[in-house]
Design an enzyme around this catalytic site. Structure first.
Site, PDB file in Angstrom:
ATOM      1  N   LYS A 170      48.608  32.865  21.393  1.00  0.00           N
ATOM      2  CA  LYS A 170      47.921  32.591  22.724  1.00  0.00           C
ATOM      3  C   LYS A 170      46.719  32.633  22.047  1.00  0.00           C
ATOM      4  O   LYS A 170      45.627  33.121  21.141  1.00  0.00           O
ATOM      5  CB  LYS A 170      47.592  33.906  23.301  1.00  0.00           C
ATOM      6  CG  LYS A 170      48.656  34.608  24.414  1.00  0.00           C
ATOM      7  CD  LYS A 170      49.613  33.298  24.934  1.00  0.00           C
ATOM      8  CE  LYS A 170      50.566  33.900  25.480  1.00  0.00           C
ATOM      9  NZ  LYS A 170      50.983  32.762  27.567  1.00  0.00           N
ATOM     10  N   ASP A 204      49.380  28.490  23.125  1.00  0.00           N
ATOM     11  CA  ASP A 204      49.131  28.573  24.751  1.00  0.00           C
ATOM     12  C   ASP A 204      47.914  29.098  25.240  1.00  0.00           C
ATOM     13  O   ASP A 204      47.177  29.880  24.850  1.00  0.00           O
ATOM     14  CB  ASP A 204      50.043  30.372  25.469  1.00  0.00           C
ATOM     15  CG  ASP A 204      50.568  29.233  26.910  1.00  0.00           C
ATOM     16  OD1 ASP A 204      49.755  28.944  27.403  1.00  0.00           O
ATOM     17  OD2 ASP A 204      51.637  30.134  26.964  1.00  0.00           O
ATOM     18  N   GLU A 230      49.853  24.511  24.897  1.00  0.00           N
ATOM     19  CA  GLU A 230      50.076  24.994  26.432  1.00  0.00           C
ATOM     20  C   GLU A 230      49.001  25.011  27.759  1.00  0.00           C
ATOM     21  O   GLU A 230      47.903  25.860  26.441  1.00  0.00           O
ATOM     22  CB  GLU A 230      51.325  25.556  26.735  1.00  0.00           C
ATOM     23  CG  GLU A 230      51.373  25.970  27.303  1.00  0.00           C
ATOM     24  CD  GLU A 230      52.577  27.424  27.516  1.00  0.00           C
ATOM     25  OE1 GLU A 230      54.073  26.937  26.326  1.00  0.00           O
ATOM     26  OE2 GLU A 230      53.181  28.613  28.089  1.00  0.00           O
ATOM     27  N   GLU A 256      54.364  25.822  33.728  1.00  0.00           N
ATOM     28  CA  GLU A 256      55.067  27.405  34.133  1.00  0.00           C
ATOM     29  C   GLU A 256      54.194  27.553  35.468  1.00  0.00           C
ATOM     30  O   GLU A 256      55.053  28.501  36.568  1.00  0.00           O
ATOM     31  CB  GLU A 256      54.691  27.963  33.990  1.00  0.00           C
ATOM     32  CG  GLU A 256      53.293  28.811  33.359  1.00  0.00           C
ATOM     33  CD  GLU A 256      53.573  29.345  31.909  1.00  0.00           C
ATOM     34  OE1 GLU A 256      53.424  29.323  30.840  1.00  0.00           O
ATOM     35  OE2 GLU A 256      53.128  30.722  32.442  1.00  0.00           O
ATOM     36  N   ASP A 279      60.442  27.207  34.566  1.00  0.00           N
ATOM     37  CA  ASP A 279      60.975  28.209  35.328  1.00  0.00           C
ATOM     38  C   ASP A 279      61.915  28.428  36.129  1.00  0.00           C
ATOM     39  O   ASP A 279      61.618  28.247  36.887  1.00  0.00           O
ATOM     40  CB  ASP A 279      59.551  29.368  35.361  1.00  0.00           C
ATOM     41  CG  ASP A 279      60.240  30.436  34.594  1.00  0.00           C
ATOM     42  OD1 ASP A 279      60.819  31.568  35.381  1.00  0.00           O
ATOM     43  OD2 ASP A 279      59.128  32.057  33.248  1.00  0.00           O
ATOM     44  N   HIS A 306      59.878  27.701  30.039  1.00  0.00           N
ATOM     45  CA  HIS A 306      59.233  28.947  30.190  1.00  0.00           C
ATOM     46  C   HIS A 306      60.424  29.595  30.982  1.00  0.00           C
ATOM     47  O   HIS A 306      60.949  30.061  31.784  1.00  0.00           O
ATOM     48  CB  HIS A 306      57.944  28.505  31.129  1.00  0.00           C
ATOM     49  CG  HIS A 306      57.285  29.741  31.192  1.00  0.00           C
ATOM     50  ND1 HIS A 306      57.136  31.100  32.054  1.00  0.00           N
ATOM     51  CD2 HIS A 306      56.101  29.979  30.589  1.00  0.00           C
ATOM     52  CE1 HIS A 306      56.664  32.018  31.700  1.00  0.00           C
ATOM     53  NE2 HIS A 306      55.791  31.288  30.885  1.00  0.00           N
ATOM     54  N   GLU A 331      62.109  29.715  25.114  1.00  0.00           N
ATOM     55  CA  GLU A 331      61.545  31.023  24.703  1.00  0.00           C
ATOM     56  C   GLU A 331      61.552  32.039  24.780  1.00  0.00           C
ATOM     57  O   GLU A 331      61.793  32.258  25.862  1.00  0.00           O
ATOM     58  CB  GLU A 331      60.017  30.294  25.836  1.00  0.00           C
ATOM     59  CG  GLU A 331      58.776  31.138  25.674  1.00  0.00           C
ATOM     60  CD  GLU A 331      57.806  31.204  26.474  1.00  0.00           C
ATOM     61  OE1 GLU A 331      57.404  30.682  27.642  1.00  0.00           O
ATOM     62  OE2 GLU A 331      56.342  31.943  26.274  1.00  0.00           O
TER      63      GLU A 331
HETATM   64 MG   LIG Z   1      52.469  30.009  28.735  1.00  0.00          MG
END
Ligand SMILES: [Mg+2]
Length: 377
Positions: A170, A204, A230, A256, A279, A306, A331
């Site tokens: 992240k 991300d 992302e 997502e 997702d 996702h 993922e």
């Molecule tokens: Mg994400």
């Protein structure tokens, strides 16, 4: 195969340690699951993305009375009819998590009734296992930048030690910490140094940036050999996605927060991302996932779904992943989550960087009723 019962299950578990992405702290993991039962006693499970509140009431008060009496074999027609019905009621707040959970449950039930996996029913089990990347690197509740970096780099090394050769981390400290994009980039550099050049790194941002900041961060990510960036900007800003995808060397990923083939079609038509990430619990279940992945393949865009849910979402994602054209990646969420690990009797595990796709009936996993009761609130 008449549907006779539609139920919801609200599951929740506090986390021992909270963690954050760019947008929110997570103190617990909670889910609304849906179970569909047919006249012969066959059941199917699905999972809604998002809060329990809302999803649960819509399934119980609107969907269940409408769905009982219909035939599981009409799964794709039900997907389209339900989407239309909810769109009429909720306009642009169309609860796609509900459509996703119902669609997944119907595919699961149909597969169990026919003794075949969902991937087989979808007619394209292209692979028996998928390459997985470890998702983690969430922000910890600590004050010092050095301590934050140490915790995240230690975690990254642990994923590599567990056999993963691809990781996602992240960025986007600014909302919750006294640090900004420069520290985001510094964190990525430290993780790159910690894991070495042979590990594939994804980053991300969970919409942390405006487009100018995303341009600056994205250039630095390319220098760190990051393989996709992302959700650099909010999902509704397709102009910004298009601009970033055109200008950055690092590939841009997103999806997502998008749902259904028509919304993804608008993204693909504009060339707004390099990779799409629908997702199964929010994009419209296996029915929509198949349509999205097909449209993406036609546009030359790889689908990397996702995944961030329970063992039901993970199993459904694997069935879809088995069918996705090209070279999709799983993922594999590695954050602590007992509901993901314990809810199904045959939990999905990795063998190094690879995860096998179950070939049992339906989603290929069985929900443990005792564990279900334990996590129910
Ligand atoms: Mg994400």
């Amino acid at each position: 195969m008449e549907i006779t019962r539609v139920e919801t299950f609200a599951l929740e578990r506090e986390l021992d340690e909270r963690f954050a992405n760019a947008q929110k702290w997570r103190d617990s993991r909670s889910y609304c699951l849906v179970r569909v039962t047919t006249a012969d006693g066959t059941t199917g499970w699905g999972e809604c993305w998002g809060p329990i509140a809302g999803n649960r009431e819509i399934v119980e008060e609107i969907v269940a009375p409408w769905l009982v009496g219909r035939d599981v074999r009409d799964v794709e027609r039900i997907h389209d009819d339900l989407r239309e019905k909810l769109r009429m009621g909720f306009h642009t707040c169309d609860p796609s998590g509900v459509v996703s959970a119902v669609d997944t449950a119907l595919w699961d039930a149909l597969g169990k009734a026919r003794g075949e996996s969902v991937a087989r029913l979808l007619g394209a089990r292209r692979r028996d296992d998928v390459r997985a990347y470890a998702t983690g690197g969430f922000f910890r509740d600590v004050d010092g930048f050095e301590e934050q970096c140490d915790l995240i780099t230690d975690e990254a090394r642990a994923h590599v030690d567990a056999g993963f050769d691809a990781l996602k981390m992240k960025v986007g400290f600014a909302r919750f910490f006294p640090w900004g994009p420069d520290e985001d980039v510094e964190l990525v550099r430290r993780v790159r140094d910690a894991v070495g050049d042979d590990v594939t790194l994804f980053v991300d941002a969970n919409w942390a940036y405006d487009v100018a900041t995303a341009e600056r961060v994205g250039r630095a990510l390319a220098d760190a050999d990051v393989r996709f960036f992302e959700e650099p900007v909010p999902p509704q800003q397709l102009d910004a996605y298009e601009r970033l995808t055109a200008s950055l060397d690092v590939p841009v990923a997103g999806g997502e927060c998008w749902a259904y083939a028509d919304e993804f079609g608008r993204v693909l038509d504009r060339g707004a991302v390099d990779y799409v990430q629908p997702d199964v619990t929010s994009a419209g279940g296996p029915t929509s996932m198949r349509r999205i992945a097909a449209a993406a393949a036609d546009a030359g865009v790889q689908t990397h779904p996702h995944v961030f849910g329970t063992g039901v979402a993970l199993a459904a994602s694997l069935q879809v992943l088995a069918t996705v054209p090209g070279t999709p990646l799983l993922e594999f969420d590695r954050t602590p989550n007992p509901i993901r690990d314990e809810l199904v009797t045959d939990p999905v595990t990795n063998d190094g960087d690879t995860v096998a796709v179950p070939d049992g009936p339906g989603l290929g996993v069985t929900v443990d009723e005792d564990v279900l009761a334990e996590f129910s609130r």
